[in-house]
Design a protein around this motif. Structure first.
Motif, PDB file in Angstrom:
ATOM      1  N   UNK A 250      -1.352 -15.085 -10.974  1.00  0.00           N
ATOM      2  CA  UNK A 250      -0.548 -14.671 -10.042  1.00  0.00           C
ATOM      3  C   UNK A 250      -1.141 -14.646  -8.807  1.00  0.00           C
ATOM      4  N   UNK A 251      -0.866 -15.372  -7.764  1.00  0.00           N
ATOM      5  CA  UNK A 251      -1.601 -15.041  -6.609  1.00  0.00           C
ATOM      6  C   UNK A 251      -0.654 -14.441  -5.499  1.00  0.00           C
ATOM      7  N   UNK A 252      -1.309 -13.197  -4.875  1.00  0.00           N
ATOM      8  CA  UNK A 252      -0.850 -12.513  -3.853  1.00  0.00           C
ATOM      9  C   UNK A 252      -1.193 -12.623  -2.491  1.00  0.00           C
ATOM     10  N   UNK A 253      -0.504 -12.875  -1.475  1.00  0.00           N
ATOM     11  CA  UNK A 253      -0.978 -12.823  -0.154  1.00  0.00           C
ATOM     12  C   UNK A 253      -0.983 -11.527   0.329  1.00  0.00           C
ATOM     13  N   UNK A 254      -1.858 -10.838   0.786  1.00  0.00           N
ATOM     14  CA  UNK A 254      -1.789  -9.574   1.278  1.00  0.00           C
ATOM     15  C   UNK A 254      -2.486  -9.347   2.438  1.00  0.00           C
ATOM     16  N   UNK A 255      -2.051  -8.115   3.314  1.00  0.00           N
ATOM     17  CA  UNK A 255      -2.517  -7.924   4.731  1.00  0.00           C
ATOM     18  C   UNK A 255      -2.011  -6.481   4.957  1.00  0.00           C
ATOM     19  N   UNK A 256      -2.671  -5.715   5.893  1.00  0.00           N
ATOM     20  CA  UNK A 256      -2.376  -4.348   6.201  1.00  0.00           C
ATOM     21  C   UNK A 256      -1.048  -4.193   6.921  1.00  0.00           C
ATOM     22  N   UNK A 257      -0.503  -5.377   7.310  1.00  0.00           N
ATOM     23  CA  UNK A 257       0.721  -5.367   8.277  1.00  0.00           C
ATOM     24  C   UNK A 257       1.230  -6.878   8.721  1.00  0.00           C
ATOM     25  N   UNK A 258       2.135  -7.046   9.469  1.00  0.00           N
ATOM     26  CA  UNK A 258       2.672  -8.489   9.982  1.00  0.00           C
ATOM     27  C   UNK A 258       2.793  -8.624  11.106  1.00  0.00           C
ATOM     28  N   UNK A 259       2.608  -7.616  11.986  1.00  0.00           N
ATOM     29  CA  UNK A 259       2.854  -7.779  13.464  1.00  0.00           C
ATOM     30  C   UNK A 259       1.802  -8.597  14.135  1.00  0.00           C
ATOM     31  N   UNK A 260       2.197  -9.569  14.924  1.00  0.00           N
ATOM     32  CA  UNK A 260       1.059 -10.475  15.560  1.00  0.00           C
ATOM     33  C   UNK A 260       0.188  -9.718  16.421  1.00  0.00           C
ATOM     34  N   UNK A 261       0.829  -8.442  16.896  1.00  0.00           N
ATOM     35  CA  UNK A 261      -0.363  -7.931  17.877  1.00  0.00           C
ATOM     36  C   UNK A 261      -1.472  -7.291  17.261  1.00  0.00           C
ATOM     37  N   UNK A 262      -1.064  -7.071  15.975  1.00  0.00           N
ATOM     38  CA  UNK A 262      -2.140  -6.473  15.032  1.00  0.00           C
ATOM     39  C   UNK A 262      -3.113  -7.378  13.961  1.00  0.00           C
ATOM     40  N   UNK A 263      -2.313  -8.408  14.033  1.00  0.00           N
ATOM     41  CA  UNK A 263      -3.091  -9.466  12.971  1.00  0.00           C
ATOM     42  C   UNK A 263      -3.683 -10.585  13.634  1.00  0.00           C
ATOM     43  N   UNK A 264      -3.220 -10.969  14.821  1.00  0.00           N
ATOM     44  CA  UNK A 264      -3.796 -12.382  15.335  1.00  0.00           C
ATOM     45  C   UNK A 264      -5.242 -12.343  15.583  1.00  0.00           C
ATOM     46  N   UNK A 265      -5.743 -11.309  16.164  1.00  0.00           N
ATOM     47  CA  UNK A 265      -7.227 -11.342  16.099  1.00  0.00           C
ATOM     48  C   UNK A 265      -8.094 -10.393  14.911  1.00  0.00           C
ATOM     49  N   UNK A 266      -7.102  -9.972  13.968  1.00  0.00           N
ATOM     50  CA  UNK A 266      -8.042  -9.324  12.888  1.00  0.00           C
ATOM     51  C   UNK A 266      -8.291 -10.556  11.804  1.00  0.00           C
ATOM     52  N   UNK A 267      -9.317 -10.052  10.906  1.00  0.00           N
ATOM     53  CA  UNK A 267      -9.392 -11.286   9.632  1.00  0.00           C
ATOM     54  C   UNK A 267      -9.445 -10.271   8.420  1.00  0.00           C
ATOM     55  N   UNK A 268      -8.301  -9.505   8.273  1.00  0.00           N
ATOM     56  CA  UNK A 268      -8.133  -8.665   7.025  1.00  0.00           C
ATOM     57  C   UNK A 268      -7.173  -9.219   5.952  1.00  0.00           C
ATOM     58  N   UNK A 269      -6.630 -10.453   6.076  1.00  0.00           N
ATOM     59  CA  UNK A 269      -5.630 -10.762   5.227  1.00  0.00           C
ATOM     60  C   UNK A 269      -6.453 -11.645   4.236  1.00  0.00           C
ATOM     61  N   UNK A 270      -5.899 -11.390   2.955  1.00  0.00           N
ATOM     62  CA  UNK A 270      -6.696 -11.638   1.678  1.00  0.00           C
ATOM     63  C   UNK A 270      -5.545 -12.461   0.493  1.00  0.00           C
ATOM     64  N   UNK A 271      -6.276 -13.291  -0.203  1.00  0.00           N
ATOM     65  CA  UNK A 271      -5.293 -13.526  -1.575  1.00  0.00           C
ATOM     66  C   UNK A 271      -6.164 -12.792  -2.444  1.00  0.00           C
TER      67      UNK A 271
END
Length: 281
Positions: A250-271
């Motif tokens: 089971x693969x899970x796409x995870x991140x601390x949040x979804x909003x563009x202003x927070x995620x666009x320049x972050x690199x915190x998303x993982x599987x």
């Protein structure tokens, strides 16, 4: 539930739409605007660049990749030489960014959209689900869904997660792709806790894994709404897929949040990945 989670992919902006296809895990990054694939363990390979935001993916019967282009509300098609061309324009139907998509064995794509400007904080409103036939023809498949999101086809039934609806909705699929009336596949009383279905996937027993970012978890659900398994990785879970050689990862796409202003320049998303007992289909 305590589980052993491993990191498969990391340092992305916001990963969604995981699919297991041809021995590889395929993923879209909303804000980096790419579709990548990886043979775990391995280095991600860029499969397509989608400047207006990449989301749901699927494949036509002849093997050509389809991918949702979010902001301009189109479905793109990758030709054998690798070029991306327009497969369908949904801008006259979709009332918000286009999002997740499922493609059935006949090559018909069912595409959801936000229904409103989520990133600008607009008030939520219902949205249509669009059917795209293999020749690119677009049709309103059904209307009035509360943020149609992750979808699966189980036999001749389409199941759609409604992120703002606290439910999974089911539709019988006619031979021509027309959808029958909506019915609850699973619904939860918000008075007893919210479930916000995002990405979903089905397993061989007919249960559905649901990414539930409202609860920072993934849940395995039986038809009727019984939650039989919970995985809580300690961060937001936005999509899921079953894959691997035996379909028991089971693969899970995870991140601390979804909003563009927070995620666009972050690199915190993982599987993240874990082993489960029941394989995918």
């Amino acid at each position: 539930m305590s589980v052993d989670l491993s990191v498969v992919v990391e340092k992305y902006a916001f990963l969604e739409g995981p699919r297991w296809h041809d021995g590889r895990l395929w993923l879209s990054d909303f804000f980096m605007g790419v579709v990548v694939s990886v043979d775990p363990p391995g280095e991600p390979r860029v499969e397509a660049e989608v400047p207006n935001g990449a989301s749901g993916t699927g494949w036509l019967p002849d093997g050509r990749l389809l991918v949702v282009s979010m902001r301009d509300r189109r479905v793109l098609r990758r030709e054998p030489d690798g070029t991306l061309v327009e497969h369908a324009d949904l801008s006259h139907i979709a009332t918000g960014w286009c999002n997740d998509m499922v493609v059935d064995p006949q090559g018909r794509a069912y595409v959801g959209n936000f229904g409103y400007d989520l990133m600008a904080g607009e008030q939520a409103r219902p949205a249509p689900l669009v059917r795209v036939d293999p020749d690119g023809t677009t049709t309103v498949a059904t209307q009035g869904l509360r943020f149609p999101n992750g979808s699966v086809v189980i036999g001749d039934v389409l199941v759609v997660g409604e992120t703002n609806g606290n439910r999974l909705s089911a539709f019988d699929i006619a031979p021509d792709g027309t959808l029958g009336p909506r019915r609850d596949w699973a619904a939860w009383d918000p008075a007893h806790g919210r479930v916000a279905p995002d990405g979903i996937c089905a397993d061989a027993e007919g249960a559905i894994w649901v990414a539930d970012p409202a609860g920072n978890r993934a849940i395995r659900v039986r038809e009727g709404g019984e939650i039989v398994q919970v995985v809580e990785p300690g961060t937001g879970v936005y999509a899921c897929a079953l894959g691997g050689a035996d379909r028991r990862t089971l693969f899970l796409c995870t991140a601390p949040g979804f909003h563009e202003r927070d995620r666009r320049h972050s690199r915190e998303a993982e599987v993240l990945a874990l082993r489960v007992a029941v394989p995918g289909v």
